[in-house]
Design an enzyme around this catalytic site. Structure first.
Site, PDB file in Angstrom:
ATOM      1  N   THR A 176      66.173  32.659  84.418  1.00 52.09           N
ATOM      2  CA  THR A 176      65.261  32.286  83.351  1.00 52.09           C
ATOM      3  C   THR A 176      63.969  31.722  83.937  1.00 52.09           C
ATOM      4  OG1 THR A 176      67.055  31.847  81.845  1.00 52.09           O
ATOM      5  CG2 THR A 176      65.094  30.532  81.521  1.00 52.09           C
ATOM      6  N   ARG A 204      74.982  36.605  71.327  1.00 53.35           N
ATOM      7  CA  ARG A 204      74.951  35.279  71.970  1.00 53.35           C
ATOM      8  C   ARG A 204      73.503  34.778  72.178  1.00 53.35           C
ATOM      9  NH1 ARG A 204      72.697  33.025  76.920  1.00 53.35           N
ATOM     10  NH2 ARG A 204      73.923  31.175  77.409  1.00 53.35           N
ATOM     11  N   VAL A 205      73.276  33.531  71.825  1.00 56.88           N
ATOM     12  CA  VAL A 205      71.966  32.916  72.040  1.00 56.88           C
ATOM     13  C   VAL A 205      72.155  31.679  72.906  1.00 56.88           C
ATOM     14  CG1 VAL A 205      69.950  31.869  70.937  1.00 56.88           C
ATOM     15  CG2 VAL A 205      71.185  33.705  69.760  1.00 56.88           C
ATOM     16  N   GLY A 206      71.340  31.559  73.942  1.00 56.81           N
ATOM     17  CA  GLY A 206      71.437  30.392  74.824  1.00 56.81           C
ATOM     18  C   GLY A 206      70.482  29.287  74.415  1.00 56.81           C
ATOM     19  N   ASP A 207      70.233  28.396  75.343  1.00 55.91           N
ATOM     20  CA  ASP A 207      69.379  27.232  75.056  1.00 55.91           C
ATOM     21  C   ASP A 207      67.887  27.555  75.100  1.00 55.91           C
ATOM     22  OD1 ASP A 207      69.787  27.742  77.869  1.00 55.91           O
ATOM     23  OD2 ASP A 207      68.650  25.909  78.260  1.00 55.91           O
ATOM     24  N   THR A 227      66.684  25.430  82.682  1.00 53.91           N
ATOM     25  CA  THR A 227      67.397  26.629  83.102  1.00 53.91           C
ATOM     26  C   THR A 227      68.807  26.259  83.545  1.00 53.91           C
ATOM     27  OG1 THR A 227      67.529  28.438  84.684  1.00 53.91           O
ATOM     28  CG2 THR A 227      66.391  26.453  85.434  1.00 53.91           C
ATOM     29  N   GLY A 230      73.495  27.786  79.530  1.00 55.80           N
ATOM     30  CA  GLY A 230      72.889  27.508  78.235  1.00 55.80           C
ATOM     31  C   GLY A 230      73.763  26.777  77.233  1.00 55.80           C
TER      32      GLY A 230
HETATM   33  N1  ASP Z   1      69.727  29.056  80.148  1.00 58.12           N
HETATM   34  C1  ASP Z   1      69.753  30.480  80.079  1.00 58.12           C
HETATM   35  C2  ASP Z   1      70.728  30.924  79.008  1.00 58.12           C
HETATM   36  O1  ASP Z   1      71.781  30.310  78.908  1.00 58.12           O
HETATM   37  C3  ASP Z   1      70.159  31.133  81.366  1.00 58.12           C
HETATM   38  C4  ASP Z   1      69.360  30.724  82.584  1.00 58.12           C
HETATM   39  O2  ASP Z   1      68.796  29.630  82.631  1.00 58.12           O
HETATM   40  O3  ASP Z   1      69.271  31.531  83.507  1.00 58.12           O
HETATM   41  O4  ASP Z   1      70.490  31.896  78.338  1.00 58.12           O
END
Ligand code: ASP
Length: 310
Positions: A176, A204-207, A227, A230
């Protein structure tokens, strides 16, 4: 002279010195350098922190090296679903998009949500309709194809597991991207963009696109871009937690960020890092993984580009 400053990240993970070829390391450093230098130039020219963080993230999204925009990882369906968010610390305005496809620079779409709608967060088909209404080009999936990422996905596609792009496998250390900045007017902003996790399923949705979890900015406290894993960053409301510790407990930027990354996040089992800046131009970039692609540049003439633990 007024202080201004910018920091960027390209993901945290299993980045151990000696595991990467010199050629690869040089390519990463060159890309981080390009992103930090062009965003810094914006600040130098008097542009806003919002413009600077967008500029930095666009540069990182355009590189296949990082898991955002062009370099986004594959979902369980073999597609690319991208997330991004941006926040202006001067007025607490924000824009975010999730599970979008075919957009070259998701961070610009997130900014347009902020500028051209009364909403903060648009998802999937709706976000794509919005993009089309603004004449965004929808790129062919081949633009996002990367052989290495495809291989990573093929290795786990028939399993239930999903994987942080830059962890587990020694060869898969990309992530990210994000940026935080302080401009000459004393305003701060944060931006984050990602392809999420390899083999992610079920929308799926991350942070990263969630204001308060992966991204937060408030002139009262700090601007933060995260990063890492998530799900844990969402549960820890990590970006806002740093701000809250400053606002309500009076912690310094560095102490607040370290408390969250090195204590609270670890306690719930999360790994990763963040970059943060305050209105005084302080920068902190803690991570609890082996490394994090990161860079900073300040009006005092300091420029650093780092990957591993110092
Ligand atoms: N935080 C991001 C997610 O969970 C992944 C990442 O930081 O590489 O989608």
């Amino acid at each position: 002279m007024k202080k201004y400053t910018i920091a960027i990240h390209g993901g945290a993970g299993t980045l151990v010195k000696g595991n990467m070829t010199l050629e690869k390391e040089t390519a990463y450093r060159a890309c981080l350098d390009l992103a930090i230098t062009s965003a810094y130039k914006k600040l130098e020219d008097g542009c806003s922190a919002m413009e600077a963080v967008e500029e930095a993230v666009i540069n990182l999204e355009n590189s296949p090296l990082f898991n955002a925009g062009k370099g986004s990882v594959f979902t369980s369906e073999g597609t690319h679903e991208m997330d991004a968010s941006i926040m202006d610390g001067s007025n607490l305005k924000a824009g975010a998009v999730t599970t979008i496809t075919g957009i070259k620079n998701p961070i610009s779409l997130a900014k347009d949500v902020m500028l051209h709608t009364e909403h903060v967060f648009l998802a999937g088909d709706g976000a794509m309709k919005f993009a089309k209404s603004l004449d965004y080009k929808i790129l062919d999936p081949s633009y996002f194809h990367d052989d290495l990422r495809h291989k990573q996905w093929l290795n786990i596609r028939d399993t239930d597991s999903f994987q942080l792009d830059h962890s587990v496998k020694k060869d898969s250390k990309f992530g990210t991207v994000g940026a935080v900045a302080l401009d000459q007017d004393g305003n701060i902003a944060a931006a984050t963009s990602t392809g999420g996790m390899t083999n992610k399923r079920f929308g799926r949705v991350g942070d990263s696109p969630m204001i308060g979890a992966g991204t937060y900015a408030n002139n009262l406290t700090c601007a933060v871009s995260c990063t890492g894993s998530g799900e844990y960053f969402i549960r820890g409301v990590v970006a806002y937690e740093v701000s809250a510790l400053m606002e309500f407990k009076g912690l310094s930027l560095e102490d607040a960020a370290s408390e969250v990354i090195n204590k609270r996040l670890l306690q719930i089992g999360g790994d990763g890092g963040l970059i943060a800046v305050d209105v005084h131009g302080n920068i902190t970039m803690p991570f609890n993984t082996e490394g994090m692609y990161r860079a900073k540049m300040t009006s005092e003439g300091e420029k650093t580009i780092s990957i591993y633990k110092d």
